[in-house]
Design an enzyme around this catalytic site. Structure first.
Site, mmCIF file in Angstrom:
data_model
loop_
_atom_site.group_PDB
_atom_site.id
_atom_site.type_symbol
_atom_site.label_atom_id
_atom_site.label_comp_id
_atom_site.label_asym_id
_atom_site.label_seq_id
_atom_site.Cartn_x
_atom_site.Cartn_y
_atom_site.Cartn_z
ATOM 1 N N ASP A 71 0.824 -1.210 0.000
ATOM 2 C CA ASP A 71 0.000 0.000 0.000
ATOM 3 C C ASP A 71 0.860 1.264 0.000
ATOM 4 O O ASP A 71 2.029 1.248 0.393
ATOM 5 C CB ASP A 71 -0.879 0.051 1.253
ATOM 6 N N HIS A 122 -6.064 2.818 -4.222
ATOM 7 C CA HIS A 122 -6.033 3.098 -2.778
ATOM 8 C C HIS A 122 -6.433 4.557 -2.499
ATOM 9 O O HIS A 122 -5.870 5.177 -1.594
ATOM 10 C CB HIS A 122 -4.614 2.803 -2.272
ATOM 11 N N HIS A 126 -5.740 9.312 0.426
ATOM 12 C CA HIS A 126 -5.577 8.465 1.608
ATOM 13 C C HIS A 126 -6.411 8.941 2.809
ATOM 14 O O HIS A 126 -5.919 9.008 3.940
ATOM 15 C CB HIS A 126 -4.098 8.379 1.992
ATOM 16 N N HIS A 224 3.853 -2.135 3.141
ATOM 17 C CA HIS A 224 3.821 -0.775 2.593
ATOM 18 C C HIS A 224 5.142 -0.482 1.877
ATOM 19 O O HIS A 224 6.195 -0.379 2.530
ATOM 20 C CB HIS A 224 3.592 0.252 3.706
#
Length: 263
Positions: A71, A122, A126, A224
């Site tokens: 991510d 995504h 965010h 990540h």
């Protein structure tokens, strides 16, 4: 199971292996590579929401099969280091990209795809979806998809070429979940994670994720690529997977009649 304590001193490959297009370890130029064991086509109609940390269902994985997901990228130079580690082991993963970062580093988005990885989505900025209005959340989702698609294909569209999405912080709402399902977009949670958002060392991260994997035995793993500690940890983690009998599964969107007609 006896664990092999692979040190973090294993160097990240400094040169990305060229021409890695085959999914199986047998096709990998390096004999001792982990490789990618198989490709799993995911149909959002069958698997609209997966990941046991958020949902009752997950992907149909056998014992000791893992799906690697990243991510918050792309983020130089950490994403490049993660890509180098994956290439060195001939492993394919899925990257859930933040649209704003894709707009800043379109070349890196293209590189992720060119090296055989799956590009997923995504949001644009965010946000926590539950802390903003439904209309705002929808716009942020669509803006993120459009930015990823622009970076990847040079065309701004809110119809994702890969209909995979993950909510930042796993923070969804019933309305946003229904919105994505109505669009034919699968929502990914995770089955376990490395806690790499915490202020820990790469060694501590490796210990956390391997201990959790030994309990779960399989699953979708959240990492990540935007984190320096994860980039530093990846070579040792991939070696750990290899020497403890784990197999990497690469997820791709199922080819439907609709998607076949659009290509």
């Amino acid at each position: 199971m006896r664990l092999h304590p692979w040190p973090l001193s294993i160097a990240v490959a400094t040169v990305v292996l060229a021409g890695i297009t085959a999914a199986k370890a047998a096709d990998c130029p390096r004999q001792d590579a982990l490789g990618t064991a198989r490709v799993l086509s995911v149909d959002p109609k069958i698997y609209p929401r997966v990941g046991l940390k958020s949902f009752p269902q997950t992907l149909p994985l056998a014992d000791h099969e893992v799906v690697l997901t990243f991510d918050d990228g792309p983020r130089p130079p950490h994403t490049q280091k993660v890509l180098a580690a994956l290439a060195h082991e001939c492993v394919r993963a899925t990257f859930f990209l933040v649209g704003r970062s894709s707009a800043e580093s379109p070349g890196l988005v293209k590189r992720i795809a060119a090296e055989g990885h799956t590009v997923a989505h995504h949001t644009w900025s965010h946000p926590m979806s539950s802390k903003i209005s439904f209309e705002h959340a929808k716009k942020d989702i669509d803006r993120g998809i459009a930015a990823d698609e622009m970076a990847l294909r040079g065309a701004s569209t809110t119809t994702p070429s890969t209909p995979f999405f993950r909510f930042p912080y796993f923070d969804s709402t019933p309305a946003t979940l229904d919105f994505l399902q109505s669009r034919g977009i699968a929502v990914f949670g995770a089955d376990l994670w490395a806690s790499d958002w915490e202020d820990i060392t790469p060694e501590e991260e490796l210990k956390k994720v391997t201990e959790r994997l030994e309990v779960a035995k399989k699953g979708i793993i959240l990492l990540h690529d935007a984190q320096a500690r994860t980039a530093a940890m990846m070579p040792a983690f991939l070696r750990y997977l290899h020497h403890n009998g784990y197999h990497v599964v690469h997820i791709v969107p199922a080819v439907t009649e609709k998607s076949a007609n659009t290509h």
